[in-house]
Design a protein around this motif. Structure first.
Motif, PDB file in Angstrom:
ATOM      1  N   SER A  36       0.884  -1.280   0.123  1.00 17.45           N
ATOM      2  CA  SER A  36       0.086   0.243  -0.008  1.00 17.45           C
ATOM      3  C   SER A  36       0.996   1.235  -0.190  1.00 17.45           C
ATOM      4  O   SER A  36       0.545   2.318  -0.766  1.00 17.45           O
ATOM      5  CB  SER A  36      -0.949   0.094   0.991  1.00 17.45           C
ATOM      6  OG  SER A  36      -0.063   0.150   2.088  1.00 17.45           O
ATOM      7  N   MET A  37       2.038   1.234   0.760  1.00 13.16           N
ATOM      8  CA  MET A  37       2.904   2.330   0.673  1.00 13.16           C
ATOM      9  C   MET A  37       3.411   2.606  -0.689  1.00 13.16           C
ATOM     10  O   MET A  37       3.533   3.478  -1.189  1.00 13.16           O
ATOM     11  CB  MET A  37       4.165   2.142   1.647  1.00 13.16           C
ATOM     12  CG  MET A  37       3.941   2.486   3.051  1.00 13.16           C
ATOM     13  SD  MET A  37       5.340   1.917   3.830  1.00 13.16           S
ATOM     14  CE  MET A  37       6.642   2.821   3.055  1.00 13.16           C
ATOM     15  N   ALA A  38       3.903   1.455  -1.300  1.00 11.05           N
ATOM     16  CA  ALA A  38       4.489   1.607  -2.569  1.00 11.05           C
ATOM     17  C   ALA A  38       3.438   2.242  -3.787  1.00 11.05           C
ATOM     18  O   ALA A  38       3.754   2.818  -4.478  1.00 11.05           O
ATOM     19  CB  ALA A  38       4.930   0.322  -3.275  1.00 11.05           C
ATOM     20  N   TYR A  39       2.256   1.657  -3.492  1.00 14.03           N
ATOM     21  CA  TYR A  39       1.313   2.195  -4.649  1.00 14.03           C
ATOM     22  C   TYR A  39       0.612   3.539  -4.252  1.00 14.03           C
ATOM     23  O   TYR A  39       0.335   4.242  -5.320  1.00 14.03           O
ATOM     24  CB  TYR A  39      -0.169   1.185  -4.345  1.00 14.03           C
ATOM     25  CG  TYR A  39       0.020  -0.257  -5.287  1.00 14.03           C
ATOM     26  CD1 TYR A  39       0.188  -0.162  -6.552  1.00 14.03           C
ATOM     27  CD2 TYR A  39      -0.097  -1.366  -4.390  1.00 14.03           C
ATOM     28  CE1 TYR A  39       0.214  -1.290  -7.094  1.00 14.03           C
ATOM     29  CE2 TYR A  39       0.027  -2.614  -5.085  1.00 14.03           C
ATOM     30  CZ  TYR A  39       0.438  -2.369  -6.620  1.00 14.03           C
ATOM     31  OH  TYR A  39       0.207  -3.571  -7.354  1.00 14.03           O
ATOM     32  N   SER A  40       0.853   3.775  -3.066  1.00 13.56           N
ATOM     33  CA  SER A  40       0.458   5.254  -2.852  1.00 13.56           C
ATOM     34  C   SER A  40       1.536   6.296  -3.167  1.00 13.56           C
ATOM     35  O   SER A  40       1.259   7.315  -3.455  1.00 13.56           O
ATOM     36  CB  SER A  40       0.079   5.584  -1.239  1.00 13.56           C
ATOM     37  OG  SER A  40       1.280   5.471  -0.594  1.00 13.56           O
ATOM     38  N   SER A  48       9.687   3.261  -4.247  1.00 10.43           N
ATOM     39  CA  SER A  48       8.460   2.623  -4.528  1.00 10.43           C
ATOM     40  C   SER A  48       8.716   1.672  -5.898  1.00 10.43           C
ATOM     41  O   SER A  48       8.000   0.625  -5.843  1.00 10.43           O
ATOM     42  CB  SER A  48       7.364   3.587  -4.455  1.00 10.43           C
ATOM     43  OG  SER A  48       7.685   4.583  -5.636  1.00 10.43           O
ATOM     44  N   ARG A  49       9.343   2.180  -6.822  1.00 12.65           N
ATOM     45  CA  ARG A  49       9.595   1.428  -7.956  1.00 12.65           C
ATOM     46  C   ARG A  49      10.355   0.299  -7.608  1.00 12.65           C
ATOM     47  O   ARG A  49       9.663  -1.023  -7.814  1.00 12.65           O
ATOM     48  CB  ARG A  49      10.408   2.217  -9.077  1.00 12.65           C
ATOM     49  CG  ARG A  49       9.391   2.594 -10.162  1.00 12.65           C
ATOM     50  CD  ARG A  49      10.190   3.464 -11.029  1.00 12.65           C
ATOM     51  NE  ARG A  49      10.517   4.928 -10.627  1.00 12.65           N
ATOM     52  CZ  ARG A  49      11.838   5.463 -10.538  1.00 12.65           C
ATOM     53  NH1 ARG A  49      13.015   4.850 -11.138  1.00 12.65           N
ATOM     54  NH2 ARG A  49      12.121   6.834 -10.163  1.00 12.65           N
ATOM     55  N   ALA A  50      11.235   0.133  -6.842  1.00  8.79           N
ATOM     56  CA  ALA A  50      11.905  -0.863  -6.298  1.00  8.79           C
ATOM     57  C   ALA A  50      10.886  -2.009  -5.701  1.00  8.79           C
ATOM     58  O   ALA A  50      10.903  -3.048  -5.734  1.00  8.79           O
ATOM     59  CB  ALA A  50      13.099  -0.860  -5.433  1.00  8.79           C
ATOM     60  N   LEU A  51      10.234  -1.346  -4.742  1.00  9.01           N
ATOM     61  CA  LEU A  51       9.112  -2.262  -3.968  1.00  9.01           C
ATOM     62  C   LEU A  51       8.260  -3.024  -4.915  1.00  9.01           C
ATOM     63  O   LEU A  51       7.848  -4.215  -4.713  1.00  9.01           O
ATOM     64  CB  LEU A  51       8.362  -1.352  -3.032  1.00  9.01           C
ATOM     65  CG  LEU A  51       8.966  -1.264  -1.470  1.00  9.01           C
ATOM     66  CD1 LEU A  51       8.283  -0.522  -0.705  1.00  9.01           C
ATOM     67  CD2 LEU A  51       8.709  -2.654  -1.088  1.00  9.01           C
ATOM     68  N   LEU A  52       7.857  -1.948  -5.879  1.00 13.30           N
ATOM     69  CA  LEU A  52       6.665  -2.541  -6.773  1.00 13.30           C
ATOM     70  C   LEU A  52       7.243  -3.808  -7.371  1.00 13.30           C
ATOM     71  O   LEU A  52       6.665  -4.728  -7.683  1.00 13.30           O
ATOM     72  CB  LEU A  52       6.054  -1.522  -7.447  1.00 13.30           C
ATOM     73  CG  LEU A  52       5.334  -0.541  -7.100  1.00 13.30           C
ATOM     74  CD1 LEU A  52       4.850   0.500  -7.968  1.00 13.30           C
ATOM     75  CD2 LEU A  52       4.023  -1.248  -6.288  1.00 13.30           C
ATOM     76  N   ARG A  53       8.721  -3.662  -7.992  1.00 21.41           N
ATOM     77  CA  ARG A  53       9.052  -4.552  -8.446  1.00 21.41           C
ATOM     78  C   ARG A  53       9.383  -5.835  -7.981  1.00 21.41           C
ATOM     79  O   ARG A  53       8.980  -7.193  -8.411  1.00 21.41           O
ATOM     80  CB  ARG A  53      10.416  -4.109  -9.229  1.00 21.41           C
ATOM     81  CG  ARG A  53      11.017  -4.799 -10.563  1.00 21.41           C
ATOM     82  CD  ARG A  53      12.492  -4.232 -11.060  1.00 21.41           C
ATOM     83  NE  ARG A  53      12.418  -2.690 -10.776  1.00 21.41           N
ATOM     84  CZ  ARG A  53      13.572  -2.331 -10.218  1.00 21.41           C
ATOM     85  NH1 ARG A  53      14.278  -2.910  -9.706  1.00 21.41           N
ATOM     86  NH2 ARG A  53      13.551  -0.666 -10.040  1.00 21.41           N
ATOM     87  N   LYS A  54       9.639  -5.615  -6.582  1.00 21.51           N
ATOM     88  CA  LYS A  54       9.891  -6.867  -5.838  1.00 21.51           C
ATOM     89  C   LYS A  54       8.601  -7.613  -5.377  1.00 21.51           C
ATOM     90  O   LYS A  54       8.389  -8.701  -5.607  1.00 21.51           O
ATOM     91  CB  LYS A  54      10.417  -6.225  -4.407  1.00 21.51           C
ATOM     92  CG  LYS A  54      11.720  -6.453  -4.102  1.00 21.51           C
ATOM     93  CD  LYS A  54      12.104  -6.173  -2.696  1.00 21.51           C
ATOM     94  CE  LYS A  54      13.492  -5.640  -2.594  1.00 21.51           C
ATOM     95  NZ  LYS A  54      13.691  -5.364  -1.162  1.00 21.51           N
ATOM     96  N   LEU A  55       7.205  -6.638  -5.445  1.00 23.52           N
ATOM     97  CA  LEU A  55       6.006  -7.244  -5.079  1.00 23.52           C
ATOM     98  C   LEU A  55       5.353  -7.984  -6.328  1.00 23.52           C
ATOM     99  O   LEU A  55       4.991  -9.094  -6.169  1.00 23.52           O
ATOM    100  CB  LEU A  55       5.018  -6.252  -4.757  1.00 23.52           C
ATOM    101  CG  LEU A  55       5.336  -5.492  -3.246  1.00 23.52           C
ATOM    102  CD1 LEU A  55       4.546  -4.156  -3.344  1.00 23.52           C
ATOM    103  CD2 LEU A  55       5.257  -6.506  -2.289  1.00 23.52           C
TER     104      LEU A  55
END
Lengths: 126, 403
Positions: A36-40, A48-55
């Motif tokens: 939710s942090m990354a999406y927000s 956030s890009r890195a997090l989204l990639r990880k997710l």
């Protein structure tokens, strides 16, 4: 945005994984929190890009538990920058300036997320 | 006295003055050993000089000391007053022209330097001192040339000026000025830019991380930042564990929240729908009653009741709800809003205010108080979380449902 996403994810988790163990659920909740942090934050930020990639790659979110070496006082700047690089998602590929900027944004998002979770917790427990 | 009346930019006069000055200087050097009165004369000359360059810009005030100093140093050994006056006045004129050049240079330089100086705030003091000492250096250079007696002083000054004019655009595009004694090649300049940016970010982080303002030094600050990030991540982990353990209660909570959110009837504002939504509110009140112990009687509650008296006729005719329950349900929802205050961003706050103001026609006076209270609450909650992007489409609906 963050709250909606997080609450929806919580709801989904509660619905789907009522039978699973609490550790698995907590992992999922943590994952939902970071998601939710990354999406927000969107794709505007490197972390956030890195997090989204990880997710998206479905990798397990792994955050360093405890860096006991970081507490020793004789560590220099560069070592601390390395430590910070490990802490902030997407950090290893940044230079120092970018790293500090991303760290600032990441800290802001983390504080918001923590407060959100605390309020949800309070509203549950009270 | 010819030198006083002659215009300072007349080159022949200047040359003559230079020649005389050279002669007198040599004399003075010869006689400097056995003349103690020279310094006294020089003070007199100083007083007369202070009136002399008053026609020049305000910049001159800073430079008087230098003029006098240079005059001091080469008029120290001069024997008598009558002989001194002519060459020294000439020198003063020459100095004046050079000083006007210098001052115009410095003002130009300052204009050019404005942008980098505003950028590098922490270096502002250093930059100022830098330009000041540069000016002093130029003037001492001017004094030296006047002492050595070069004939084309103006050309030298203008050449100097052209050199200076070449310099500022170069520094302008790099946006960094080398201080005196600092290297000016591109690598060190880039390094300086980078360090400056890092220190800016550090300052920003210092504001962000609590308890970091007292710590000086980059290493300590980085340490503090690392600790803070770690503690936040650990907190997220801990809270997620706690949320995982507290599942059954949360089920109800989320059910009620999303039950109201998903319900499409709440999106429209007609009275029947509001009646339905108020039914929902009652439901939610019952649900939340199990979770949150009802607030007995606060000022807010009484205000809710009184606003309910106004509100009920135009909002809630179809469903016959007792006053107390509606008021307390309102209270519960308000408290829910309070507790969920962090959940919603600034946009939602604005939407909420817009919604309240749109509702204001129906609720005359008590709603104002309520609005103020809500405003205060929201302001408390939203101070820190203003930078996160929020979608304005979902949350206002959510809020409407919650109200």
């Amino acid at each position: 945005m963050m709250a909606c996403h997080f609450l929806r994810a919580l709801f989904r988790i509660q619905q789907t994984s009522t039978s699973s163990s609490s550790s698995g659920r907590s992992r999922r909740i943590r994952r939902a929190a970071y998601a939710s942090m990354a999406y927000s934050a969107g794709t505007r930020r490197a972390w956030s890009r890195a997090l989204l990639r990880k997710l998206r790659s479905r990798a397990r979110l792994r955050f360093p538990r405890r860096l006991s070496r970081a507490a020793t006082p004789q560590r220099r700047d560069m070592d601390q920058a390395q430590v910070l690089r490990k802490l902030v998602p997407g950090g290893p590929s940044m230079d120092d300036c970018k790293l500090l900027e991303e760290t600032a944004d990441y800290i802001r998002c983390l504080t918001t997320q923590v407060r959100l979770m605390q309020t949800v917790m309070d509203s549950i427990s009270s | 006295m010819q030198g006083l009346r002659a215009p300072p930019d007349d080159l022949s006069v200047l040359e003559r003055q230079e020649a005389c000055l050279l002669n007198w200087q040599q004399q003075g050097q010869e006689q400097s050993n056995y003349n103690p009165r020279g310094s006294g004369y020089c003070r007199q000359m100083q007083t007369s000089f202070q009136a002399l360059p008053s026609g020049c810009g305000g910049e001159k005030n800073v430079n008087h000391g230098d003029v006098h100093g240079s005059i001091d140093c080469f008029s120290d050994g001069w024997p008598d007053l009558a002989n001194i006056r002519y060459p020294v006045h000439g020198a003063a004129n020459v100095e004046e022209t050079s000083i006007t050049n210098v001052s115009s240079n410095s003002s130009r330089k300052r204009k050019a330097d404005k942008s980098p100086r505003s950028k590098q705030k922490e270096n502002g003091g250093g930059g100022k001192g830098d330009s000041g000492c540069k000016r002093i250096k130029e003037e001492t250079g001017g004094g030296a040339t006047s002492e050595t007696g070069q004939p084309n002083k103006k050309e030298a000054a203008s050449g100097d000026a052209s050199k200076k004019n070449d310099k500022p655009p170069k520094t302008d595009c790099i946006h960094v000025r080398a201080r005196r004694g600092q290297a000016t090649d591109s690598h060190s300049l880039a390094e300086r830019v980078r360090r400056e940016r890092i220190s800016q970010r550090m300052k920003y982080l210092q504001d962000l991380v609590p308890g970091c303002s007292k710590i000086t030094g980059k290493a300590g600050m980085l340490d503090e930042i690392i600790n803070y990030v770690q503690s936040l991540q650990r907190q997220v982990e801990f809270l997620s564990m706690k949320l995982a353990t507290a599942s059954p209660l949360m089920d109800i909570n989320i059910d009620s929240i999303f039950g109201r959110e998903i319900n499409p009837s709440c999106k429209s504002g007609s009275t029947a729908m509001i009646g339905m939504s108020s039914e929902l509110l009652d439901q939610s009140y019952l649900r939340f009653d199990t979770l949150q112990h009802p607030h007995p009687c606060s000022g807010l509650d009484t205000f809710m009741d009184s606003s309910d008296l106004v509100l009920r006729p135009n909002v809630n005719p179809p469903v016959a709800v007792p006053d107390a329950s509606f008021g307390s349900s309102f209270d519960v929802i308000l408290r829910l809003n309070m507790s969920m205050g962090v959940l919603f961003g600034v946009q939602t706050c604005k939407a909420c205010m817009a919604w309240i103001s749109s509702k204001e026609e129906g609720q005359p006076s008590p709603s104002n108080h309520w609005k103020v209270k809500a405003l205060i609450l929201y302001q408390e909650h939203y101070d820190a979380s203003d930078d996160n992007k929020r979608s304005g489409s979902v949350l206002p609906n959510n809020l409407k449902m919650e109200m």
